[in-house]
Write a protein that holds these residues in place. Structure first.
Motif, mmCIF file in Angstrom:
data_model
loop_
_atom_site.group_PDB
_atom_site.id
_atom_site.type_symbol
_atom_site.label_atom_id
_atom_site.label_comp_id
_atom_site.label_asym_id
_atom_site.label_seq_id
_atom_site.Cartn_x
_atom_site.Cartn_y
_atom_site.Cartn_z
ATOM 1 N N ALA A 137 0.838 -1.203 0.000
ATOM 2 C CA ALA A 137 0.000 0.000 0.000
ATOM 3 C C ALA A 137 0.876 1.257 0.000
ATOM 4 O O ALA A 137 0.561 2.256 -0.663
ATOM 5 C CB ALA A 137 -0.926 -0.008 1.213
ATOM 6 N N HIS A 138 1.991 1.188 0.753
ATOM 7 C CA HIS A 138 2.916 2.321 0.787
ATOM 8 C C HIS A 138 3.545 2.560 -0.589
ATOM 9 O O HIS A 138 3.680 3.707 -1.047
ATOM 10 C CB HIS A 138 4.008 2.040 1.819
ATOM 11 N N ALA A 139 3.901 1.441 -1.272
ATOM 12 C CA ALA A 139 4.478 1.566 -2.612
ATOM 13 C C ALA A 139 3.480 2.208 -3.574
ATOM 14 O O ALA A 139 3.844 3.052 -4.391
ATOM 15 C CB ALA A 139 4.919 0.196 -3.128
ATOM 16 N N ARG A 140 2.222 1.790 -3.478
ATOM 17 C CA ARG A 140 1.197 2.392 -4.340
ATOM 18 C C ARG A 140 1.022 3.879 -4.038
ATOM 19 O O ARG A 140 0.794 4.691 -4.938
ATOM 20 C CB ARG A 140 -0.133 1.648 -4.177
ATOM 21 N N LEU A 141 1.122 4.224 -2.745
ATOM 22 C CA LEU A 141 1.015 5.641 -2.368
ATOM 23 C C LEU A 141 2.153 6.449 -2.976
ATOM 24 O O LEU A 141 1.941 7.550 -3.503
ATOM 25 C CB LEU A 141 1.037 5.772 -0.841
ATOM 26 N N LEU A 142 3.388 5.901 -2.909
ATOM 27 C CA LEU A 142 4.526 6.604 -3.505
ATOM 28 C C LEU A 142 4.346 6.767 -5.013
ATOM 29 O O LEU A 142 4.646 7.825 -5.576
ATOM 30 C CB LEU A 142 5.823 5.854 -3.208
ATOM 31 N N GLU A 143 3.855 5.708 -5.663
ATOM 32 C CA GLU A 143 3.634 5.783 -7.109
ATOM 33 C C GLU A 143 2.579 6.840 -7.440
ATOM 34 O O GLU A 143 2.723 7.609 -8.398
ATOM 35 C CB GLU A 143 3.207 4.417 -7.645
#
Length: 373
Positions: A137-143
């Motif tokens: 979820a954090h990776a998607r937020l960064l993207e």
């Protein structure tokens, strides 16, 4: 979050999920570390105090933080706030580990920025699953943040390019015409019933070019026409174009003005004075010849990639003939224009001259403006 911040948060390479474990009890911390150590897609670091944990948060770049609720040097909710205050971990999920299930405490932590709450020691399978869920979820937020930042940058670049294009448009076109073009593609062809057109040309310029380098000629023309443009703007007159060593302007469009004949006469006299001053200062063997005529014209924009605002009609042709049939250092005008000037100017009748395609045309020379009062 800016693109730079998003990029720096995602910069560390290696295992997909980087877990920072923070617990003052070495036994608990190493146990949690061992639970995750067998996961090929995870890298785990363990810290026992708040200060070293915050340093590791910056250098390690965790995608998930597992934090003990009760630590001797800082309370759990405060630790969450500190992680949230760091740019590097402002959006990193924090999972709080507690010895007991306390709904009120859990609610307060979640409200304060924690992403999850687990009772320690959690089941290894569940812990790994939750770490992956929050890390992804954090990776998607960064993207998403990076995409938004890129979109904002693209919009800013587009706005700057639009502003630059509009500035260029206003340089080559009259303001009112440029504003019309900005509203969308359209054919601009306007009939103006009453305007005054001016042509100015330098007598002896061809001979001058044979004695000067190309650079000197361009610099000279730039100096002359820049001064002409400045004077036209001062008088509220629209410069149309330059053609070689000739300069063309019009008064009375694109916005009508009742005094366009007088305004153009004033400009013509000032152009002659300005050119004579420049020629004297630079010792140029040339003088300015000007022609004026008043009447209707068609004005419009031509070109698809390079716009040009121009005039057409008999008035334009006759103004050009007045210039070519004039005399160096003088303003030559038709009787039509002279009659419109009335008693405000000194005018010398020249009589009829034969103009190609027109036959005899009565003309005059504009000498100067009479004192006001």
């Amino acid at each position: 979050m800016s693109a730079a911040s998003a990029g720096s948060a995602a910069a560390p390479v290696g295992p997909r999920h980087r877990v920072l474990v923070v617990d003052d009890q070495a036994l608990i911390g190493t146990s949690v570390q061992r639970m995750l150590a067998g996961q090929a897609d995870m890298e785990v670091q363990f810290r026992r105090d708040a200060a070293s944990a915050l340093q590791a948060a910056i250098s390690f770049g965790p995608t998930v933080i597992l934090q003990d609720l009760v630590m001797p040097d800082v309370e759990g909710a405060e630790m969450v706030r500190r992680f949230r205050a760091l740019p590097e971990t402002a959006h990193v999920p924090v999972i709080v580990l507690s010895a007991v299930e306390e709904p009120a405490v859990k609610a307060a932590l979640l409200a304060g920025g924690a992403a999850d709450y687990l009772v320690k020691l959690p089941d290894p399978i569940e812990l790994a699953a939750r770490v992956r869920m929050h890390s992804e979820a954090h990776a998607r937020l960064l993207e998403r943040n990076a995409a938004f930042a890129a979109l904002e940058q693209a919009n800013a670049d587009l706005a700057r390019e639009r502003e630059r294009s509009e500035r260029l448009l206003h340089v080559v076109l009259p303001h009112a015409i440029a504003e019309r073009l900005k509203s969308g593609p359209q054919v601009i062809a306007d009939v103006h019933a009453d305007v005054t057109v001016l042509f100015a040309d330098m007598s002896g310029f061809t001979e001058l070019t044979s004695r000067c380098s190309p650079r000197e000629i361009v610099e000279l023309l730039d100096e002359i026409f820049a001064r002409f443009d400045e004077l036209a703007a001062t008088h509220g007159i629209e410069k149309i174009k330059t053609i070689g060593d000739a300069w063309m302007a019009v008064a009375g469009l694109p916005e009508p003005r009742p005094d366009h004949v007088e305004a153009m006469a004033d400009l013509a006299l000032e152009l002659v004075r300005a050119f004579d001053e420049l020629a004297t200062r630079r010792k140029l063997p040339t003088r300015l010849r000007i022609g004026l005529h008043t009447g209707p014209v068609v004005a419009g924009v031509i070109g698809r990639d390079r716009f040009a605002y121009d005039l057409w009609g008999d008035t334009v042709n006759l103004a050009s003939r007045m210039e070519s049939h004039g005399e160096p250092g003088r303003v030559h005008l038709t009787a039509t224009t002279a009659a419109r000037l009335g008693d405000a100017f000194d005018i010398v009748d020249r009589g009829d001259i034969v103009v190609k395609g027109k036959g005899p045309v009565r003309t005059a020379f504009l000498v100067g403006r009479r004192p006001r009062g």
